[in-house]
Scaffold this motif. Structure first.
Motif, PDB file in Angstrom:
ATOM      1  N   UNK A   1      -6.081 -16.421  10.317  1.00 21.45           N
ATOM      2  CA  UNK A   1      -6.662 -15.728   9.184  1.00 21.45           C
ATOM      3  C   UNK A   1      -5.621 -15.674   8.063  1.00 21.45           C
ATOM      4  N   UNK A   2      -6.042 -15.927   6.832  1.00 22.39           N
ATOM      5  CA  UNK A   2      -5.148 -15.901   5.683  1.00 22.39           C
ATOM      6  C   UNK A   2      -4.574 -14.503   5.488  1.00 22.39           C
ATOM      7  N   UNK A   3      -3.513 -14.425   4.703  1.00 20.60           N
ATOM      8  CA  UNK A   3      -2.915 -13.115   4.413  1.00 20.60           C
ATOM      9  C   UNK A   3      -3.932 -12.229   3.702  1.00 20.60           C
ATOM     10  N   UNK A   4      -4.142 -11.053   4.235  1.00 20.02           N
ATOM     11  CA  UNK A   4      -5.082 -10.091   3.662  1.00 20.02           C
ATOM     12  C   UNK A   4      -4.298  -8.839   3.294  1.00 20.02           C
ATOM     13  N   UNK A   5      -4.414  -8.378   2.049  1.00 19.17           N
ATOM     14  CA  UNK A   5      -3.715  -7.163   1.649  1.00 19.17           C
ATOM     15  C   UNK A   5      -4.458  -5.919   2.158  1.00 19.17           C
ATOM     16  N   UNK A   6      -4.225  -5.552   3.409  1.00 15.06           N
ATOM     17  CA  UNK A   6      -4.914  -4.419   4.022  1.00 15.06           C
ATOM     18  C   UNK A   6      -4.493  -3.117   3.351  1.00 15.06           C
TER      19      UNK A   6
ATOM     20  N   UNK B   1      -1.569  11.591  10.714  1.00 14.42           N
ATOM     21  CA  UNK B   1      -1.924  11.473  12.124  1.00 14.42           C
ATOM     22  C   UNK B   1      -0.695  11.127  12.945  1.00 14.42           C
ATOM     23  N   UNK B   2      -0.748  11.428  14.221  1.00 14.31           N
ATOM     24  CA  UNK B   2       0.392  11.235  15.110  1.00 14.31           C
ATOM     25  C   UNK B   2       0.849   9.786  15.162  1.00 14.31           C
ATOM     26  N   UNK B   3      -0.062   8.881  15.457  1.00 15.17           N
ATOM     27  CA  UNK B   3       0.293   7.474  15.586  1.00 15.17           C
ATOM     28  C   UNK B   3       0.017   6.669  14.344  1.00 15.17           C
ATOM     29  N   UNK B   4      -0.350   7.335  13.251  1.00 15.13           N
ATOM     30  CA  UNK B   4      -0.674   6.667  11.996  1.00 15.13           C
ATOM     31  C   UNK B   4      -1.884   5.750  12.124  1.00 15.13           C
ATOM     32  N   UNK B   5      -2.828   6.093  13.033  1.00 10.02           N
ATOM     33  CA  UNK B   5      -4.020   5.282  13.244  1.00 10.02           C
ATOM     34  C   UNK B   5      -5.028   5.529  12.117  1.00 10.02           C
ATOM     35  N   UNK B   6      -5.715   4.476  11.740  1.00 11.11           N
ATOM     36  CA  UNK B   6      -6.754   4.630  10.727  1.00 11.11           C
ATOM     37  C   UNK B   6      -7.557   3.332  10.619  1.00 11.11           C
ATOM     38  N   UNK B   7      -8.592   3.394   9.829  1.00  8.58           N
ATOM     39  CA  UNK B   7      -9.362   2.205   9.499  1.00  8.58           C
ATOM     40  C   UNK B   7      -8.727   1.595   8.263  1.00  8.58           C
ATOM     41  N   UNK B   8      -8.512   0.288   8.301  1.00  6.30           N
ATOM     42  CA  UNK B   8      -7.944  -0.426   7.165  1.00  6.30           C
ATOM     43  C   UNK B   8      -9.028  -1.294   6.533  1.00  6.30           C
ATOM     44  N   UNK B   9      -8.950  -1.452   5.222  1.00 10.65           N
ATOM     45  CA  UNK B   9      -9.939  -2.206   4.455  1.00 10.65           C
ATOM     46  C   UNK B   9      -9.225  -3.343   3.733  1.00 10.65           C
ATOM     47  N   UNK B  10      -9.857  -4.503   3.717  1.00  9.67           N
ATOM     48  CA  UNK B  10      -9.275  -5.648   3.028  1.00  9.67           C
ATOM     49  C   UNK B  10     -10.353  -6.477   2.346  1.00  9.67           C
ATOM     50  N   UNK B  11      -9.999  -7.132   1.255  1.00 10.01           N
ATOM     51  CA  UNK B  11     -10.968  -7.959   0.533  1.00 10.01           C
ATOM     52  C   UNK B  11     -11.144  -9.332   1.188  1.00 10.01           C
ATOM     53  N   UNK B  12     -12.341  -9.860   1.075  1.00  9.76           N
ATOM     54  CA  UNK B  12     -12.641 -11.227   1.509  1.00  9.76           C
ATOM     55  C   UNK B  12     -13.644 -11.775   0.508  1.00  9.76           C
ATOM     56  N   UNK B  13     -13.620 -13.013   0.259  1.00 14.84           N
ATOM     57  CA  UNK B  13     -14.472 -13.647  -0.754  1.00 14.84           C
ATOM     58  C   UNK B  13     -15.890 -13.086  -0.755  1.00 14.84           C
ATOM     59  N   UNK B  14     -16.143 -12.111  -1.609  1.00 14.72           N
ATOM     60  CA  UNK B  14     -17.476 -11.523  -1.732  1.00 14.72           C
ATOM     61  C   UNK B  14     -17.842 -10.562  -0.616  1.00 14.72           C
ATOM     62  N   UNK B  15     -16.904 -10.206   0.241  1.00 15.46           N
ATOM     63  CA  UNK B  15     -17.188  -9.309   1.364  1.00 15.46           C
ATOM     64  C   UNK B  15     -16.043  -8.302   1.503  1.00 15.46           C
ATOM     65  N   UNK B  16     -16.185  -7.424   2.466  1.00 13.28           N
ATOM     66  CA  UNK B  16     -15.160  -6.435   2.777  1.00 13.28           C
ATOM     67  C   UNK B  16     -14.856  -6.545   4.263  1.00 13.28           C
ATOM     68  N   UNK B  17     -13.577  -6.568   4.604  1.00 16.09           N
ATOM     69  CA  UNK B  17     -13.156  -6.620   6.001  1.00 16.09           C
ATOM     70  C   UNK B  17     -12.678  -5.232   6.423  1.00 16.09           C
TER      71      UNK B  17
END
Length: 61
Positions: free
Chosen positions: A1-6, A15-31
């Motif tokens: 997978x190409x570099x994604x700026x999460x 949070x304790x473990x720094x857990x979370x949902x990360x969002x990244x751009x993809x050509x016309x979509x959201x990852x």
């Protein structure tokens, strides 16, 4: 997978473990991925993500 700026919420640092949902751009979509499971990525549309966020906000208030 190409570099994604999460991006993750600044609230995740509390949070304790720094857990979370990360969002990244993809050509016309959201990852989306969970920070503690970075190899598992789902793809959605911006409209679907916005609808989910609106629905969650309604449930939380």
């Amino acid at each position: 997978m190409a570099h994604i700026p999460w991006q993750k919420s600044s609230f995740s640092a509390s949070t304790t473990g720094n857990e979370c949902v990360e969002v990244g751009p993809a050509h016309g979509a959201v990852l989306l991925r969970e920070s503690d499971e970075p190899g598992l990525v789902i793809e959605t549309t911006l409209g679907s993500l916005a609808a989910l966020i609106r629905a969650v906000k309604v449930q939380v208030v």
